[in-house]
Design a protein around this motif. Structure first.
Motif, mmCIF file in Angstrom:
data_model
loop_
_atom_site.group_PDB
_atom_site.id
_atom_site.type_symbol
_atom_site.label_atom_id
_atom_site.label_comp_id
_atom_site.label_asym_id
_atom_site.label_seq_id
_atom_site.Cartn_x
_atom_site.Cartn_y
_atom_site.Cartn_z
ATOM 1 N N ILE A 46 15.053 -18.617 -8.204
ATOM 2 C CA ILE A 46 14.105 -19.731 -8.358
ATOM 3 C C ILE A 46 12.917 -19.368 -9.245
ATOM 4 C CG2 ILE A 46 14.760 -20.811 -6.186
ATOM 5 C CD1 ILE A 46 12.216 -19.738 -4.940
ATOM 6 N N GLY A 47 12.880 -18.136 -9.741
ATOM 7 C CA GLY A 47 11.870 -17.773 -10.734
ATOM 8 C C GLY A 47 10.535 -17.332 -10.177
ATOM 9 N N HIS A 48 10.517 -16.633 -9.055
ATOM 10 C CA HIS A 48 9.288 -16.074 -8.487
ATOM 11 C C HIS A 48 9.402 -14.546 -8.484
ATOM 12 C CE1 HIS A 48 8.933 -20.163 -6.809
ATOM 13 N NE2 HIS A 48 7.633 -19.941 -6.955
ATOM 14 N N PRO A 49 9.088 -13.904 -9.617
ATOM 15 C CA PRO A 49 9.294 -12.454 -9.704
ATOM 16 C C PRO A 49 8.400 -11.641 -8.768
ATOM 17 C CG PRO A 49 8.139 -13.253 -11.636
ATOM 18 C CD PRO A 49 8.555 -14.462 -10.852
ATOM 19 N N GLY A 50 7.220 -12.128 -8.455
ATOM 20 C CA GLY A 50 6.330 -11.403 -7.538
ATOM 21 C C GLY A 50 6.914 -11.317 -6.137
ATOM 22 N N ALA B 138 9.925 -9.061 -6.145
ATOM 23 C CA ALA B 138 9.536 -7.645 -6.115
ATOM 24 C C ALA B 138 9.093 -7.231 -4.720
ATOM 25 C CB ALA B 138 8.416 -7.388 -7.122
ATOM 26 N N ALA B 139 8.380 -8.108 -4.022
ATOM 27 C CA ALA B 139 7.961 -7.804 -2.650
ATOM 28 C C ALA B 139 9.176 -7.647 -1.739
ATOM 29 C CB ALA B 139 7.036 -8.901 -2.126
ATOM 30 N N CYS B 140 10.149 -8.533 -1.870
ATOM 31 C CA CYS B 140 11.373 -8.426 -1.064
ATOM 32 C C CYS B 140 12.154 -7.169 -1.432
ATOM 33 C CB CYS B 140 12.245 -9.663 -1.254
ATOM 34 S SG CYS B 140 11.661 -11.099 -0.355
ATOM 35 N N ALA B 141 12.186 -6.823 -2.710
ATOM 36 C CA ALA B 141 12.891 -5.621 -3.139
ATOM 37 C C ALA B 141 12.211 -4.365 -2.593
ATOM 38 C CB ALA B 141 12.976 -5.567 -4.656
ATOM 39 N N ALA B 142 10.874 -4.358 -2.571
ATOM 40 C CA ALA B 142 10.147 -3.216 -2.011
ATOM 41 C C ALA B 142 10.413 -3.097 -0.508
ATOM 42 C CB ALA B 142 8.652 -3.367 -2.277
ATOM 43 N N LEU B 143 10.435 -4.219 0.174
ATOM 44 C CA LEU B 143 10.747 -4.214 1.603
ATOM 45 C C LEU B 143 12.184 -3.767 1.840
ATOM 46 C CD1 LEU B 143 9.571 -4.763 4.373
ATOM 47 C CD2 LEU B 143 10.297 -7.137 4.148
ATOM 48 N N TRP B 144 13.073 -4.160 0.955
ATOM 49 C CA TRP B 144 14.470 -3.723 1.043
ATOM 50 C C TRP B 144 14.562 -2.201 0.928
ATOM 51 C CZ3 TRP B 144 18.127 -2.934 -3.406
ATOM 52 C CH2 TRP B 144 19.413 -2.681 -2.955
ATOM 53 N N LEU B 145 13.771 -1.619 0.036
ATOM 54 C CA LEU B 145 13.753 -0.163 -0.111
ATOM 55 C C LEU B 145 13.278 0.505 1.177
ATOM 56 C CD1 LEU B 145 14.051 2.335 -1.926
ATOM 57 C CD2 LEU B 145 11.664 1.975 -2.598
ATOM 58 N N VAL B 146 12.237 -0.029 1.784
ATOM 59 C CA VAL B 146 11.727 0.522 3.046
ATOM 60 C C VAL B 146 12.785 0.435 4.142
ATOM 61 C CG1 VAL B 146 10.011 0.188 4.876
ATOM 62 C CG2 VAL B 146 9.315 0.087 2.481
ATOM 63 N N VAL B 147 13.462 -0.702 4.221
ATOM 64 C CA VAL B 147 14.503 -0.886 5.235
ATOM 65 C C VAL B 147 15.659 0.083 5.003
ATOM 66 C CG1 VAL B 147 16.211 -2.517 6.120
ATOM 67 C CG2 VAL B 147 13.881 -3.273 5.727
ATOM 68 N N MET B 148 16.025 0.308 3.756
ATOM 69 C CA MET B 148 17.123 1.223 3.461
ATOM 70 C C MET B 148 16.754 2.672 3.815
ATOM 71 S SD MET B 148 19.695 -0.483 2.617
ATOM 72 C CE MET B 148 20.745 0.850 2.084
#
Length: 87
Positions: A38-42, A45-55
């Motif tokens: 949907i075009g919300h890169p911020g 990026a926040a979800c991707a950072a949280l994904w890294l923490v979860v992993m």
């Protein structure tokens, strides 16, 4: 106060953390993909950072599960004496 039955009755929450991590992976990947589409890169990026923490947490949980049980004192080790109440 220790009663002496802790090594026998103690339970670990690692399996619960494992399932919570799996649930977190599903939602963070979904959030990352959805926000990219949907075009919300911020937010992506926040979800991707949280994904890294979860992993990272998932990796540590799996490592602890694979390590198996650690040393627990046997039945020959007496329980700790309760602290004396001050007068």
């Amino acid at each position: 106060m220790r009663t002496g039955s802790e090594p026998v009755t103690a339970r670990s929450a690692l399996r619960a953390r494992l399932w919570l991590c799996a649930w977190g992976v599903v939602w963070t990947v979904f959030g990352t993909v959805a926000f990219v589409l949907i075009g919300h890169p911020g937010w992506a990026a926040a979800c991707a950072a949280l994904w890294l923490v979860v992993m990272i947490d998932l990796t540590l949980v799996l490592r602890h599960i694979r390590q198996g049980p650690h040393y627990q004192p046997g039945h020959d080790v007496p329980p700790y004496r309760p602290p004396d109440d001050p007068p």
